[in-house]
Design an enzyme around this catalytic site. Structure first.
Site, PDB file in Angstrom:
ATOM      1  N   HIS A 220      16.161  -4.727  27.509  1.00 10.55           N
ATOM      2  CA  HIS A 220      17.182  -4.893  26.466  1.00 10.55           C
ATOM      3  C   HIS A 220      18.532  -5.069  27.141  1.00 10.55           C
ATOM      4  O   HIS A 220      19.020  -4.161  27.819  1.00 10.55           O
ATOM      5  CB  HIS A 220      17.213  -3.681  25.539  1.00 10.55           C
ATOM      6  CG  HIS A 220      18.314  -3.742  24.520  1.00 10.55           C
ATOM      7  ND1 HIS A 220      18.622  -4.896  23.839  1.00 10.55           N
ATOM      8  CD2 HIS A 220      19.208  -2.804  24.096  1.00 10.55           C
ATOM      9  CE1 HIS A 220      19.632  -4.669  23.022  1.00 10.55           C
ATOM     10  NE2 HIS A 220      20.020  -3.406  23.172  1.00 10.55           N
TER      11      HIS A 220
ATOM     12  N   GLU B  27      16.166 -27.477  32.485  1.00 10.63           N
ATOM     13  CA  GLU B  27      15.204 -27.096  33.514  1.00 10.63           C
ATOM     14  C   GLU B  27      14.767 -25.640  33.400  1.00 10.63           C
ATOM     15  O   GLU B  27      13.597 -25.313  33.579  1.00 10.63           O
ATOM     16  CB  GLU B  27      15.804 -27.358  34.903  1.00 10.63           C
ATOM     17  CG  GLU B  27      14.910 -26.965  36.077  1.00 10.63           C
ATOM     18  CD  GLU B  27      13.645 -27.803  36.193  1.00 10.63           C
ATOM     19  OE1 GLU B  27      12.732 -27.387  36.916  1.00 10.63           O
ATOM     20  OE2 GLU B  27      13.585 -28.880  35.557  1.00 10.63           O
TER      21      GLU B  27
ATOM     22  N   SER C  49       3.852 -21.507   2.062  1.00 11.48           N
ATOM     23  CA  SER C  49       2.979 -21.012   3.127  1.00 11.48           C
ATOM     24  C   SER C  49       1.512 -21.146   2.749  1.00 11.48           C
ATOM     25  O   SER C  49       0.636 -21.126   3.615  1.00 11.48           O
ATOM     26  CB  SER C  49       3.303 -19.549   3.453  1.00 11.48           C
ATOM     27  OG  SER C  49       3.177 -18.752   2.295  1.00 11.48           O
TER      28      SER C  49
ATOM     29  N   GLU D 126       6.177 -19.156  -4.589  1.00 11.12           N
ATOM     30  CA  GLU D 126       6.332 -17.752  -4.966  1.00 11.12           C
ATOM     31  C   GLU D 126       7.790 -17.417  -5.247  1.00 11.12           C
ATOM     32  O   GLU D 126       8.661 -17.612  -4.413  1.00 11.12           O
ATOM     33  CB  GLU D 126       5.834 -16.840  -3.845  1.00 11.12           C
ATOM     34  CG  GLU D 126       4.339 -16.872  -3.618  1.00 11.12           C
ATOM     35  CD  GLU D 126       3.937 -15.919  -2.509  1.00 11.12           C
ATOM     36  OE1 GLU D 126       4.136 -14.699  -2.668  1.00 11.12           O
ATOM     37  OE2 GLU D 126       3.460 -16.386  -1.466  1.00 11.12           O
TER      38      GLU D 126
ATOM     39  N   ASP E 241       9.908 -24.209  -3.180  1.00 12.08           N
ATOM     40  CA  ASP E 241       9.026 -23.115  -2.791  1.00 12.08           C
ATOM     41  C   ASP E 241       8.163 -22.763  -4.015  1.00 12.08           C
ATOM     42  O   ASP E 241       8.459 -23.220  -5.136  1.00 12.08           O
ATOM     43  CB  ASP E 241       9.894 -21.927  -2.354  1.00 12.08           C
ATOM     44  CG  ASP E 241       9.084 -20.676  -2.072  1.00 12.08           C
ATOM     45  OD1 ASP E 241       8.040 -20.793  -1.405  1.00 12.08           O
ATOM     46  OD2 ASP E 241       9.490 -19.593  -2.537  1.00 12.08           O
TER      47      ASP E 241
END
EC number: 4.2.1.109
Length: 520
Positions: free
Chosen positions: A127, A152, A420, A286, A284
């Site tokens: 972290h 790179e 989804s 839902e 969408d």
């Protein structure tokens, strides 16, 4: 942390006091001194954790060494480290030191580190509070991702090459580190290829199979963040292969809403502004066209209750063989990543019953976790097809949806669905409603095969597929804030749907809202 009762038997006193733990303690202290010189752990911030590798101990059960909280990282010694079991139990803590030292405390990052260990089978997690990782999240303050390509140093990130686009999720900061645990866990799950998560205005968590992998990747991430910051200052776009000038269209994305809720946007054309008209609407499902409860209380339970019956009755069909192939690949990856609920699927020669039992176990776990993965969504679509054909299911849409679809279609707008759920499941829902077959108003369907709904690149791909001149000619309507942010980052016009039962939005979210399609 876990209770001491769950301590693995392999975490013996000999292992705890042995060479592997001793050398890992020394390594964490050494790395903290090095990272302090890089500016990653100044002011006692940042932290490191490494598993004490022992060939005789399975990786999930290997002991974990963690740096303490609130300690000058460049002055740490091996005795300052905490030792935890593989499930998070503290086995060894440092002794208190005299004033002005504070009482010892395990790092506040511990719950987040455990997520990387559990969900990615990591061998080490770093972290960093490095300035580059903080500033990189502030270049685009509403973006939920950092993206860069054709550099790179991308080759130093696990699973990436020079030509690949590197995507790092960004989560919002919280007052206390441990409060980040849930959002970090969600980001890890939503970005399976990522080996890091950025925290806005804060820093980054990086993991790898070993400390060398984590350190290498952390150095590459910081290099790429620094490059993006400097390219931004130069007016160069680091997110495109050509690395050309930053487009004017990026500077005008997200203008003010007029009273009717439409977006005023234009492309600079000399000294003139060319108004762009809306050509497409992407919806969408839902919480936008359909109550969330229909999916959670009707479709999901139907798939769960009928998965075994479906697999048994269609086991030898080519369609189900393809479904099983996809599930096998997903489960193999889940097992490598340590995803909870995953069990190995035996080979076909083990017998139909054994294979189906394993498939059902995995599918049920996927449904409980509401995973947005293609293998699950494809199988669910095939199960739901049977339900619609047998009149056991009927698609539900809000009462304002059919009239709006009809009107938009008559006005010449192209209407698409992006969910989804699989494309087949979408077609079944809209083709079997109480208002009849609504597919006659729809031009197409997009699912997660085009990309994750919380990634801006998915919406860019949609804009390329529907044939608009500019992404801002597409209106995207969703109930999910993270999806709205991703679509906006790709240049789409966005409205958020407010329907009964939808999740609350963040304060000052900055998006236009609607409670009915009649408002569009």
């Amino acid at each position: 942390m876990a209770s001491a009762k769950s301590l693995p038997l392999l975490s013996s006193q000999a292992y705890l006091e042995g060479k592997a733990v001793r050398e890992t303690r020394e390594l964490v202290a050494e790395l903290c001194r090095h990272f302090y010189s890089l500016g990653w752990v100044t002011g006692t911030g940042g932290s490191i954790t490494i598993k004490a590798h022992d060939d005789a101990v399975p990786k999930p059960e290997q002991l974990i060494i963690m740096s303490p909280s609130g300690v000058q990282k460049e002055r740490m010694v091996p005795a300052d480290m905490y030792v935890l079991s593989g499930n998070g139990t503290v086995l060894s803590a440092p002794s208190p030191k005299p004033y002005p030292h504070k009482p010892p405390k395990c790092t506040d990052c511990a719950p987040l580190f455990m997520k990387a260990y559990q969900m990615r089978n990591a061998g080490a997690v770093i972290h960093s509070h490095g300035m580059e990782s903080c500033l990189a999240t502030m270049i685009h303050p509403f973006s939920k991702e950092f993206r860069i390509t054709h550099m790179e140093m991308i080759k130093g990130i696990q699973g990436h090459g020079y030509h690949d686009e590197l995507v790092v999720p960004i989560i919002e900061n919280t007052p206390h580190e441990s409060e980040l645990t849930e959002s970090l866990s969600e980001a890890i799950a939503a970005y399976p290829k990522a080996t890091a998560v950025l925290v806005r205005n804060h820093g980054i968590y990086v993991w790898g199979d070993s400390w060398i992998s984590a350190k290498t990747q952390a150095e590459c991430y910081h290099y790429l963040f620094d490059a993006a910051i400097k390219l931004h200052q130069m007016g160069i776009d680091w997110t495109t292969p050509s690395h050309g000038p930053i487009s004017n269209t990026k500077a005008i994305q997200g203008k003010d809403w007029n009273p009717s809720g439409s977006l005023r946007a234009g492309l600079l054309n000399g000294n003139h502004v060319v108004e762009l008209s809306r050509q497409c609407i992407v919806l969408d499902i839902e919480g936008t066209t359909t109550p969330i409860s229909f999916v959670t209380d009707v479709l999901f339970p139907y798939a769960r209750d009928n998965v075994r019956k479906h697999l048994i009755s269609t086991y030898d069909s080519e369609e189900t063989k393809d479904d099983i192939k996809l599930l096998r690949a997903q489960v193999e990856d889940d097992l490598k990543q340590g995803v909870l609920g995953s069990v190995p699927i035996p080979a076909d020669d083990a017998g139909k019953e054994e294979v189906i039992n394993a498939l059902v176990t995995n599918v049920e776990a996927m449904i409980r976790a509401d995973r947005k993965i293609t293998s699950l969504k494809q199988l669910q679509g095939h199960i739901w097809r049977t339900g619609f054909q047998n009149k056991e299911l009927q698609g539900i849409v809000y009462e304002d949806v059919p009239e709006a679809l009809k009107k938009w279609h008559a006005d010449g707008l192209k209407i698409y669905i992006y969910s989804s759920g699989s494309r087949e499941a979408q077609r079944l829902l809209f083709g079997n409603t109480a208002y009849g077959d609504l597919r006659k108003y729809l031009c197409g369907f997009f699912d997660t095969t085009i990309g994750n709904k919380r990634e801006a690149h998915s919406y860019f791909e949609i804009s390329q597929s529907v044939g608009v001149d500019n992404p801002s000619q597409i209106l995207f309507v969703t109930d999910v804030y993270q999806e709205a942010v991703a679509a906006k980052a790709a240049g789409l016009e966005v409205l958020i749907s407010i329907r009964p039962g939808n999740a609350p939005l963040p304060e000052n979210h900055g998006f236009g809202i609607i409670k009915s399609f009649a408002e569009i």
